[in-house]
Design an enzyme around this catalytic site. Structure first.
Site, short mmCIF file in Angstrom:
data_model
loop_
_atom_site.label_atom_id
_atom_site.label_comp_id
_atom_site.label_asym_id
_atom_site.label_seq_id
_atom_site.Cartn_x
_atom_site.Cartn_y
_atom_site.Cartn_z
N GLY A 91 0.74 -1.22 -0.06
CA GLY A 91 0.05 0.03 -0.04
C GLY A 91 0.70 1.20 0.01
N GLY A 92 0.26 2.19 0.06
CA GLY A 92 0.99 3.58 -0.07
C GLY A 92 1.64 3.75 1.02
N MET A 93 1.19 3.12 2.36
CA MET A 93 1.84 3.51 3.51
C MET A 93 2.93 2.24 4.00
SD MET A 93 -1.11 5.53 5.55
CE MET A 93 -2.31 4.52 4.78
N LYS A 113 -0.66 -4.65 8.52
CA LYS A 113 -0.14 -3.56 7.81
C LYS A 113 1.02 -2.81 8.54
CE LYS A 113 -1.70 0.04 5.08
NZ LYS A 113 -3.11 0.66 4.48
N ASP A 206 -8.00 10.28 4.67
CA ASP A 206 -7.31 9.98 3.32
C ASP A 206 -8.49 8.90 2.59
OD1 ASP A 206 -5.32 9.21 1.42
OD2 ASP A 206 -4.41 7.50 2.92
#
Lengths: 767, 189
Positions: A91-93, A113, A206
């Site tokens: 993911g983006g993070m 995550k 977000d």
């Protein structure tokens, strides 16, 4: 054919270079020239260029090769109660892993995550855990649950999340070819979840397509709720937003202006994010356009550039493809977006958070209203907008009023051309052209005038439009008194239809005055206006005044237009009706029959005026107690008018009410009651609740109830009617024989008192 | 460093067409990049995945610093290093394929990025074709290494090579044509 030999490549390489640096068109020209010299190479180059086009389309090699690093070492590692199974995404993070609960308490798959940043201190780790627990309390069927938040022994923060499988919402919508309304309905689930979170004081921060998944069953799930906040460094929120992705500069494609500029992040930030998401779902593109942006350009677009209206945005793109994915055509899609959806999205995407929807619920409400074709709350408050909505919801009612008004006004410029003599025709043509423009401007203004006082009004009525327009008419059209008077005439008639007789009267009196000055007292338009004023006066109970006007008008029309001119015949019919009200039945019947006969011949049996005259004659016959004839004729009139103008037409309702009167007088009470009830149902639907014709039906139903000694019902109906009866009907109440059975009841005395009050106030404010 | 030839010397020799020098350069860089990646992982804590771009930049900064003033231009270094990166990635992909066949785990792709990533067989074919292209027109192969395997943008590659972006884009298009022709028979199998 397979790979090139080095020699082959060397030969064609320069030609490819050349061809690739040319535009499409230049290429074609160059190729055809070149083919003359080296057809073999030209053909090969052409073939390769075709291939290159296809490769671009399938994005050959445009992704990235896998990362080289060996993070698979983590497989099997345990974090708390969870054992990592496999990496399922990046993911983006940070990286996301699928994990299984292994403490034996219950079977569960979760997503773990890992976040791409190290926590600077013990304090930061504490804060992360604490915030994580707060987010964990957020429970909503449409929000992916945050099961746990922790920090690995190596100091890396991670989140344990509900494992959700599904497609990004935009992909899902396109795959399912969902139409605009279906997309909005799905989106309302997203809004519901965000609203719930806001109620728990959690802001998402977000919102973007990859954070909104839709399962195969069509269930929406929001991911990463509030997680962006965990990543925000308190000292520099803006910097954090822009540098979330693995330390690199994030392209803030989905950031709100305040996130880019470092302003306060509030629930309004989510409203913006939601607006952006809906914009994307409906138009298939980002409000900043589809061109590739450098981060600097994008930031400028986010903070400075007003987004294109969605309906305009789709025109710039591959409309066919967009429309297909929404199960429609480009033109229909544009029409669907234009108006309310443009407005709703513009409001959600305001640069200034204070100008956006005050809450997600407010936005959801507007979308709900849009789906139900009700007026939305967001709008530059122009009357025109509300009018458009009003027309859509109450087709029938408006058909009698606003739309009729527009139609008549629009028709004016044409009719004005008549009765001009040849010598003046050229000048007249120029004048008429100017006049048509003025009419158009006035009409446009009528529906567009912005009125700050309207803000609070729930719904605009045709009457408000009319009031607005009649207020403007003195100023707006003062330069063209002829047109001004004609418009007043038209609007006066609409007021009469709306049951606002006093306003009709004052406007029509003014119209006559202006007409007399501008056109002369004998001008057909002046005369026709006089007849119209007579019609309003009849409703006000001023019969002799009406009769005088109509007689004068009729005489003038016979002289100026001839005895069988349509206008002359209309006045004749109206005068017949007025005479009947006054009790001059013999003359009324004679005039009524003559009118009907001539109209049938001149205008045809199905003309509106002809049918109105049938109704008038039927009423006259009823007054003469020739009930059978009256009932017969009225029945024909109702059938004809229904067939020609539809069951909700104003004329049909008048005729039905009159027929019910006749049936009542004949003693056919149950038939009368049935017809009245039927009439009332339509009136309630198409008229303003206070319309005198509605009150008339209520009153007559009250009389029927009184006759049946249903006192309570009678008083209830009469009570609803009494304040809105037309002035001509009011004086009747006191000694109406049909209400005899109610005499002696204190409620009757009250009713009479209210009626008398009406007479007094009506007399005091004649307008 | 001892008596080992410096990377600078190896590059120069490789540029002059010395096959042994090129091989030595390759393995020297390979070792270097692996070491860097490991170091980076340890520092950040797994399982953060590093971008190839970051790694190359870091390698350059470290090696340039170590080799001192004699180190040639960054551009040439990136060209070599990118090819090495490709090698690393292919190795990695191969080991992944092996694991998959072993049935240890199945990747469930969530992100589209992962879905679009070519599989290891395709990667190997692309790599072989790139080796051929490097013989026919080395600059094109370099663009592919930098873009596809290392993730540099056209603008970055253009800056690195000090040419305009359109040239890089054109090279990229040409390279794609070449590679596609080379691997197409395999793809159609």
């Amino acid at each position: 054919m397979s790979a090139f030999s080095p020699e082959q490549w060397q030969e064609i390489s320069p030609y490819l270079d050349h061809a690739l640096s040319l535009s499409e068109q230049e290429r074609a020209e160059w190729l055809s020239d070149f083919r003359a010299q080296r057809s073999d190479i030209a053909n090969l180059v052409e073939e390769l260029l075709e291939e290159q086009r296809a490769l671009s389309q399938e994005h050959f090699l445009e992704g990235h090769a896998q990362q080289p690093l060996n993070e698979d070492a983590l497989i099997g590692e345990t974090l708390g109660a969870y054992k990592l199974v496999s990496r399922i995404g990046q993911g983006g993070m940070g990286n996301v892993w699928l994990a299984k609960r292994v403490d034996g308490r219950f079977e569960r798959q979760v997503a773990v995550k890992f976040l791409h940043f190290a926590l600077a201190s013990q304090g930061a780790a504490e804060r992360f855990r604490r915030e994580g627990r707060i987010l964990g309390q957020l429970r909503d069927p449409h929000i992916a649950e945050l099961v746990d938040a922790g920090v690995t022994p190596r100091g890396e923060p991670y989140l344990v999340l509900e494992y959700v499988q599904g497609h990004h919402i935009d992909e899902y919508c396109d795959k399912q070819k969902l139409g605009v309304d279906a997309r909005i309905e799905l989106f309302l689930d997203v809004l519901g979840a965000v609203a719930h979170a806001h109620a728990s004081l959690v802001v998402h921060r977000d919102i973007k397509p990859s954070n909104v998944l839709v399962s195969g069953e069509g269930e929406v799930k929001l991911l990463d709720f509030g997680i962006a906040k965990l990543l925000v460094d308190d000292t520099s929120p803006a910097a954090a937003t822009l540098t979330l992705e693995g330390g690199g500069v994030m392209t803030p494609l989905f950031a709100a202006p305040e996130q880019v500029t470092g302003g306060a992040v509030t629930t309004a930030t989510d409203v913006y994010g939601l607006g952006l998401l809906l914009y994307l779902l409906l138009t298939g593109q980002h409000p900043a356009g589809t061109d590739p942006h450098s981060p600097a350009d994008l930031i400028k677009a986010i903070t400075d550039t007003e987004p294109r209206l969605p309906s305009e945005a789709i025109a710039l793109e591959d409309g066919q493809g967009l429309a297909q994915a929404r199960g429609t055509t480009p033109e229909k899609l544009r029409r669907q977006l234009r108006g309310d959806l443009d407005t709703i999205l513009s409001k959600a995407l305001k640069k200034n958070p204070a100008e956006r929807y005050g809450s997600v619920v407010a936005m959801a409400n507007d979308l709900g209203r849009y789906l139900k074709h009700e007026p939305i709350s967001a709008h530059p408050d122009t009357i025109g907008y509300r009018a458009a909505k009003f027309v859509r919801r109450h087709r029938a009612g408006v058909a009698l009023t606003a739309v009729a008004l527009i139609a008549v006004i629009a028709g004016l410029s044409g009719t004005l051309m008549q009765s001009r003599n040849a010598r003046r025709q050229r000048d007249a043509a120029i004048r008429e052209r100017d006049r048509a423009n003025r009419i158009r401007d006035f009409m446009t203004g009528m529906f567009k005038v912005s009125d700050p006082n309207e803000k609070a009004a729930k719904e605009v009525t045709a009457r408000q439009i009319l009031d607005k327009a009649s207020g403007d008419i003195n100023t707006g059209l003062a330069k063209d008194p002829e047109l001004q008077a004609q418009m007043m005439h038209v609007m006066g008639n609409v007021y009469t239809n709306l049951g606002l007789y006093d306003r009709a009267q004052s406007l029509l009196e003014l119209a006559i005055e202006v007409n007399r000055a501008a056109r002369g007292p004998g001008d057909p338009e002046t005369l026709s206006t006089m007849d119209s004023l007579g019609g309003a006066l009849v409703q006000l109970g001023r019969y002799s005044q009406a009769e005088k006007l109509q007689r004068e008008a009729l005489e003038g029309q016979r002289r100026a237009l001839g005895p069988e001119h349509p206008d002359t015949l209309v006045t004749m019919g109206d005068l017949a009706g007025t005479l009947a009200m006054e009790g001059h039945l013999e003359e009324a019947e004679k005039l009524g029959r003559e009118t009907l006969e001539k109209q049938r011949r001149v205008l045809g049996a199905e003309n509106h005026h002809t049918i109105v005259s049938m109704d008038t004659l039927a009423v006259i016959l009823g007054e003469e107690r020739r009930f059978a004839e009256s009932e017969q004729l009225e029945g024909e009139a109702i059938d004809l008018e229904r067939r020609v103008y539809g069951p909700d037409h104003f004329g049909v309702l008048m005729a039905m009410a009159n027929q019910a009167d006749t049936l009542y007088l004949m003693g056919k009470y149950s038939e009368a009651k049935q017809l009245l009830q039927q009439t009332l149902d339509i009136q309630r639907r198409v008229f303003d609740p206070n319309h005198p014709e509605t009150a008339r039906s209520l009153y007559n139903l009250g009389c029927l109830a009184a006759r049946d000694s249903k006192r309570d019902e009678a008083f209830s109906l009469l009570g609803q009617a009494i304040d809105h009866l037309s002035p001509r009907s009011v004086p009747k109440v006191d000694n109406d024989p049909d209400l005899n059975s109610l005499h002696g009841d204190p409620r009757f005395a009250k009713l009479v008192a209210r009626a008398k009050q009406r007479v007094v106030s009506d007399a005091r404010c004649p307008l | 460093m001892g008596s080992e030839p410096s990377l600078v010397a190896l590059m120069e020799a490789a540029d002059c067409g010395s096959k042994p020098a090129a091989d030595a350069l390759f393995s020297a860089l390979y070792v270097e990049l692996r070491r860097l990646a490991k170091h980076e992982l340890a520092r950040r804590g797994a399982p953060v995945s590093l971008s190839a771009t970051t790694l190359l930049h870091q390698a350059y900064i470290e090696i340039a610093g170590r080799e001192g003033a004699s180190f040639p231009d960054r551009n040439r270094f990136m060209g070599y290093a990118a090819r090495v990166m490709r090698g690393l990635i292919i190795d990695h992909a191969r080991s992944r394929c092996a694991q998959k066949r072993g049935g240890q785990f199945e990747i469930t792709a969530l992100s589209t990025e992962a879905e679009n990533a070519p599989d290891c067989r395709e990667l190997t074919r692309i790599s072989d074709a790139l080796d051929q292209l490097a013989k026919a027109e080395p600059s094109l192969a370099e663009v592919v290494d930098l873009k596809f395997f290392c993730g540099f943008s056209f603008a970055e590659i253009a800056a690195m090579k000090d040419v305009c972006e359109r040239t890089i884009q054109r090279d990229w298009e040409k390279a794609r044509i070449y590679l596609h022709r080379s691997i197409r028979p395999d793809l159609e199998m």
